[in-house]
Design a protein around this motif. Structure first.
Motif, PDB file in Angstrom:
ATOM      1  N   GLU A   9      -5.220  -9.070   7.565  1.00  0.00           N
ATOM      2  CA  GLU A   9      -4.775  -8.449   8.779  1.00  0.00           C
ATOM      3  C   GLU A   9      -5.375  -6.736   8.571  1.00  0.00           C
ATOM      4  O   GLU A   9      -5.309  -6.135   7.896  1.00  0.00           O
ATOM      5  CB  GLU A   9      -3.326  -8.054   8.567  1.00  0.00           C
ATOM      6  CG  GLU A   9      -2.646  -9.536   8.710  1.00  0.00           C
ATOM      7  CD  GLU A   9      -1.103  -9.148   8.610  1.00  0.00           C
ATOM      8  OE1 GLU A   9      -0.267  -8.145   8.671  1.00  0.00           O
ATOM      9  OE2 GLU A   9      -0.285 -10.400   8.557  1.00  0.00           O
ATOM     10  N   THR A  10      -6.333  -6.697   9.907  1.00  0.00           N
ATOM     11  CA  THR A  10      -7.038  -5.507   9.794  1.00  0.00           C
ATOM     12  C   THR A  10      -6.340  -4.177   9.975  1.00  0.00           C
ATOM     13  O   THR A  10      -6.581  -3.473   9.085  1.00  0.00           O
ATOM     14  CB  THR A  10      -7.921  -5.592  11.192  1.00  0.00           C
ATOM     15  OG1 THR A  10      -8.722  -6.680  11.120  1.00  0.00           O
ATOM     16  CG2 THR A  10      -8.739  -4.342  11.261  1.00  0.00           C
ATOM     17  N   LYS A  11      -5.350  -4.076  10.630  1.00  0.00           N
ATOM     18  CA  LYS A  11      -4.099  -3.020  10.756  1.00  0.00           C
ATOM     19  C   LYS A  11      -3.553  -2.649   9.349  1.00  0.00           C
ATOM     20  O   LYS A  11      -3.493  -1.432   8.816  1.00  0.00           O
ATOM     21  CB  LYS A  11      -3.200  -3.175  11.666  1.00  0.00           C
ATOM     22  CG  LYS A  11      -2.317  -1.911  11.939  1.00  0.00           C
ATOM     23  CD  LYS A  11      -1.556  -2.148  13.283  1.00  0.00           C
ATOM     24  CE  LYS A  11      -0.700  -0.761  13.224  1.00  0.00           C
ATOM     25  NZ  LYS A  11       0.129  -0.956  14.558  1.00  0.00           N
ATOM     26  N   THR A  12      -3.007  -3.866   8.638  1.00  0.00           N
ATOM     27  CA  THR A  12      -2.497  -3.527   7.312  1.00  0.00           C
ATOM     28  C   THR A  12      -3.513  -3.180   6.385  1.00  0.00           C
ATOM     29  O   THR A  12      -3.010  -2.048   5.519  1.00  0.00           O
ATOM     30  CB  THR A  12      -1.773  -4.877   7.084  1.00  0.00           C
ATOM     31  OG1 THR A  12      -0.599  -5.452   7.954  1.00  0.00           O
ATOM     32  CG2 THR A  12      -0.919  -4.685   5.656  1.00  0.00           C
ATOM     33  N   GLY A  13      -4.543  -3.968   6.070  1.00  0.00           N
ATOM     34  CA  GLY A  13      -5.704  -3.599   5.461  1.00  0.00           C
ATOM     35  C   GLY A  13      -5.839  -2.063   5.374  1.00  0.00           C
ATOM     36  O   GLY A  13      -6.303  -1.374   4.254  1.00  0.00           O
ATOM     37  N   ASP A  14      -6.192  -1.608   6.632  1.00  0.00           N
ATOM     38  CA  ASP A  14      -6.844  -0.413   6.744  1.00  0.00           C
ATOM     39  C   ASP A  14      -5.757   0.591   6.408  1.00  0.00           C
ATOM     40  O   ASP A  14      -6.154   1.700   5.818  1.00  0.00           O
ATOM     41  CB  ASP A  14      -7.231  -0.380   8.035  1.00  0.00           C
ATOM     42  CG  ASP A  14      -8.438  -0.747   8.381  1.00  0.00           C
ATOM     43  OD1 ASP A  14      -9.197  -1.541   7.597  1.00  0.00           O
ATOM     44  OD2 ASP A  14      -8.785  -1.001   9.871  1.00  0.00           O
ATOM     45  N   TYR A  15      -4.389   0.420   6.899  1.00  0.00           N
ATOM     46  CA  TYR A  15      -3.286   1.289   6.514  1.00  0.00           C
ATOM     47  C   TYR A  15      -3.161   1.381   4.933  1.00  0.00           C
ATOM     48  O   TYR A  15      -2.974   2.627   4.418  1.00  0.00           O
ATOM     49  CB  TYR A  15      -2.029   0.471   7.072  1.00  0.00           C
ATOM     50  CG  TYR A  15      -0.678   1.102   6.791  1.00  0.00           C
ATOM     51  CD1 TYR A  15      -0.410   2.551   7.192  1.00  0.00           C
ATOM     52  CD2 TYR A  15       0.141   0.451   5.876  1.00  0.00           C
ATOM     53  CE1 TYR A  15       0.807   3.082   6.866  1.00  0.00           C
ATOM     54  CE2 TYR A  15       1.383   0.937   5.589  1.00  0.00           C
ATOM     55  CZ  TYR A  15       1.921   2.428   6.078  1.00  0.00           C
ATOM     56  OH  TYR A  15       2.778   2.783   5.552  1.00  0.00           O
ATOM     57  N   LEU A  16      -3.146   0.107   4.234  1.00  0.00           N
ATOM     58  CA  LEU A  16      -3.135   0.349   2.700  1.00  0.00           C
ATOM     59  C   LEU A  16      -3.938   1.308   2.146  1.00  0.00           C
ATOM     60  O   LEU A  16      -3.963   2.005   1.399  1.00  0.00           O
ATOM     61  CB  LEU A  16      -3.039  -0.931   2.159  1.00  0.00           C
ATOM     62  CG  LEU A  16      -1.695  -1.776   2.598  1.00  0.00           C
ATOM     63  CD1 LEU A  16      -1.857  -3.189   1.978  1.00  0.00           C
ATOM     64  CD2 LEU A  16      -0.432  -1.299   1.741  1.00  0.00           C
ATOM     65  N   ARG A  17      -5.555   1.094   2.689  1.00  0.00           N
ATOM     66  CA  ARG A  17      -6.495   1.769   1.879  1.00  0.00           C
ATOM     67  C   ARG A  17      -6.459   3.058   2.247  1.00  0.00           C
ATOM     68  O   ARG A  17      -6.857   3.875   1.388  1.00  0.00           O
ATOM     69  CB  ARG A  17      -7.813   1.206   2.422  1.00  0.00           C
ATOM     70  CG  ARG A  17      -8.886   1.695   2.009  1.00  0.00           C
ATOM     71  CD  ARG A  17     -10.274   0.942   2.147  1.00  0.00           C
ATOM     72  NE  ARG A  17     -11.304   1.420   1.580  1.00  0.00           N
ATOM     73  CZ  ARG A  17     -11.947   2.422   1.747  1.00  0.00           C
ATOM     74  NH1 ARG A  17     -12.018   3.308   3.016  1.00  0.00           N
ATOM     75  NH2 ARG A  17     -13.174   2.916   0.981  1.00  0.00           N
ATOM     76  N   LYS A  18      -6.161   3.270   3.425  1.00  0.00           N
ATOM     77  CA  LYS A  18      -5.903   4.827   3.735  1.00  0.00           C
ATOM     78  C   LYS A  18      -4.886   5.394   2.925  1.00  0.00           C
ATOM     79  O   LYS A  18      -5.098   6.794   2.426  1.00  0.00           O
ATOM     80  CB  LYS A  18      -5.623   5.235   5.406  1.00  0.00           C
ATOM     81  CG  LYS A  18      -5.492   6.430   5.717  1.00  0.00           C
ATOM     82  CD  LYS A  18      -5.469   6.492   7.307  1.00  0.00           C
ATOM     83  CE  LYS A  18      -5.413   7.835   7.787  1.00  0.00           C
ATOM     84  NZ  LYS A  18      -4.197   8.741   7.310  1.00  0.00           N
ATOM     85  N   GLY A  19      -3.665   4.775   2.779  1.00  0.00           N
ATOM     86  CA  GLY A  19      -2.635   5.123   1.876  1.00  0.00           C
ATOM     87  C   GLY A  19      -2.877   5.574   0.563  1.00  0.00           C
ATOM     88  O   GLY A  19      -2.632   6.520   0.052  1.00  0.00           O
ATOM     89  N   LEU A  20      -3.718   4.699   0.251  1.00  0.00           N
ATOM     90  CA  LEU A  20      -4.089   4.687  -1.522  1.00  0.00           C
ATOM     91  C   LEU A  20      -4.935   5.720  -1.654  1.00  0.00           C
ATOM     92  O   LEU A  20      -4.855   6.571  -2.854  1.00  0.00           O
ATOM     93  CB  LEU A  20      -4.521   3.336  -1.623  1.00  0.00           C
ATOM     94  CG  LEU A  20      -3.495   2.393  -2.032  1.00  0.00           C
ATOM     95  CD1 LEU A  20      -4.348   0.889  -2.406  1.00  0.00           C
ATOM     96  CD2 LEU A  20      -2.601   2.664  -2.909  1.00  0.00           C
ATOM     97  N   LEU A  21      -6.040   5.963  -0.623  1.00  0.00           N
ATOM     98  CA  LEU A  21      -7.057   7.041  -0.805  1.00  0.00           C
ATOM     99  C   LEU A  21      -6.273   8.338  -0.760  1.00  0.00           C
ATOM    100  O   LEU A  21      -6.701   9.462  -1.470  1.00  0.00           O
ATOM    101  CB  LEU A  21      -7.998   6.911   0.436  1.00  0.00           C
ATOM    102  CG  LEU A  21      -8.952   5.727   0.164  1.00  0.00           C
ATOM    103  CD1 LEU A  21     -10.019   5.582   1.517  1.00  0.00           C
ATOM    104  CD2 LEU A  21      -9.686   5.851  -1.210  1.00  0.00           C
ATOM    105  N   GLU A  22      -5.253   8.543   0.224  1.00  0.00           N
ATOM    106  CA  GLU A  22      -4.651   9.677   0.404  1.00  0.00           C
ATOM    107  C   GLU A  22      -3.882   9.954  -0.905  1.00  0.00           C
ATOM    108  O   GLU A  22      -3.550  11.319  -1.290  1.00  0.00           O
ATOM    109  CB  GLU A  22      -3.664   9.747   1.564  1.00  0.00           C
ATOM    110  CG  GLU A  22      -4.628   9.810   2.911  1.00  0.00           C
ATOM    111  CD  GLU A  22      -3.791   9.706   4.129  1.00  0.00           C
ATOM    112  OE1 GLU A  22      -2.678   9.421   3.977  1.00  0.00           O
ATOM    113  OE2 GLU A  22      -4.304   9.961   5.089  1.00  0.00           O
ATOM    114  N   ALA A  23      -3.196   9.033  -1.660  1.00  0.00           N
ATOM    115  CA  ALA A  23      -2.602   9.308  -2.696  1.00  0.00           C
ATOM    116  C   ALA A  23      -3.384   9.492  -3.958  1.00  0.00           C
ATOM    117  O   ALA A  23      -2.775   9.584  -5.177  1.00  0.00           O
ATOM    118  CB  ALA A  23      -1.751   7.940  -3.058  1.00  0.00           C
ATOM    119  N   GLY A  24      -4.753   9.580  -3.807  1.00  0.00           N
ATOM    120  CA  GLY A  24      -5.554   9.724  -5.153  1.00  0.00           C
ATOM    121  C   GLY A  24      -6.141   8.633  -5.739  1.00  0.00           C
ATOM    122  O   GLY A  24      -6.896   8.718  -6.786  1.00  0.00           O
TER     123      GLY A  24
END
Length: 223
Positions: A9-24
Motif C-alpha cells: 500500500e503506497t500510502k502506508t509504506g511511505d508513512y512508515l518509512r517517513k516515520g522511521l526515518l524521523e525516529a532515527g
C-alpha cells in the motif's frame, strides 16, 4: 539501525518509512513480496516490518522462506484480525503481530521492544575477495572451489574474517580459538596459520592472510 518495510500500500509504506526515518532509523521500502525477500536475504537488517497481503509472494510465504536462512526479527502487519492468521504468523516465526489500522507510536514501541529483546546477530556470510564463508553451514569456498577445513581451522578463519583488516595478536588468537593462554615458547598459532594458508592462500595468486612482524596476523586484501 536499518529496518526493512515490506508493504504494497503506497500510502502506508511511505508513512512508515517517513516515520522511521524521523525516529532515527535507516529504512528501506519494498512494495512486493519478491523484492522484500530479496532484500531480506541479501542485506543486513536489524528488523523487518512485514505486511501479510502482498503481490507475488504473500507475507506468510516470505516469512517461511526467510526463516530457512535468517532469524531477523519480524513484526507482521495485517488488516485481517482472524486469530488463525495471527497464530499462523507466529508459528512461522514472526516475533510480533500488529493489526491495521494502528497508531505509529504503538508500532514504534513494539519495534524498540523487539530490538532490545533480539540477541546479538552473528553475520552468517562473510566474504573477502573471492573467499566466501557461510558460518552456520561451515562452508568455505574460494572462487568455485570448496575448501575443507578442520574445526579449529574454521574457527581461526572465522575469527580473522570477522576482524578483517585488524591485526590480531597471537595471544588473542589463542584465547579465542583454543581457549588457552598463549606462551611465547608455544608455536601452536603459527602452525595453525601455516596450515590455513596452505588451504586458502597457497593455491591462489592473491594472498589474504598476512604476517605483521612483531604484532600478529591480519586477513585483508593488499595491493
Amino acid at each position: 539501525m536499518r529496518i526493512l518495510i515490506v508493504e504494497d500500500e503506497t500510502k502506508t509504506g511511505d508513512y512508515l518509512r517517513k516515520g522511521l526515518l524521523e525516529a532515527g532509523f535507516q529504512a528501506d521500502l519494498a512494495r512486493t513480496g519478491v523484492d522484500g525477500l530479496h532484500l531480506a536475504l541479501n542485506a543486513d537488517y536489524a528488523l523487518i516490518v512485514l505486511d501479510v497481503m502482498l503481490p507475488g509472494l504473500d507475507g506468510f510465504s516470505l516469512l517461511q522462506q526467510l526463516r530457512e536462512r535468517k532469524q531477523t526479527p519480524v513484526l507482521m502487519l495485517t488488516a485481517r484480525d482472524e486469530v488463525a492468521d495471527r497464530v499462523r504468523g507466529l508459528e512461522l516465526g514472526a516475533d510480533d503481530y500488529l493489526i491495521k489500522p494502528f497508531a505509529f507510536a504503538e508500532l514504534l514501541a513494539r519495534l524498540r521492544t523487539l530490538l532490545r529483546r533480539a540477541p546479538p546477530r552473528v553475520q552468517d556470510r562473510l566474504s573477502i575477495a573471492d573467499l566466501s564463508i557461510e558460518v552456520q553451514r561451515r562452508r568455505v569456498t574460494r572462487g568455485e572451489v570448496r575448501i575443507d577445513l578442520t574445526v579449529q581451522d574454521f574457527a581461526l578463519l572465522h575469527l580473522l574474517a570477522e576482524r578483517e583488516g585488524d591485526v590480531l595478536s597471537r595471544s588473542l588468537i589463542a584465547s579465542h580459538v583454543w581457549d588457552m593462554n598463549f606462551e611465547s615458547d608455544t608455536n601452536v598459532v603459527d602452525v595453525a596459520i601455516r596450515r590455513l594458508r596452505a588451504k586458502i592462500d597457497d593455491p591462489y595468486p592473491v594472498k589474504l592472510v598476512h604476517t605483521v612482524r612483531g604484532m600478529g596476523y591480519v586477513l585483508e586484501i593488499r595491493a
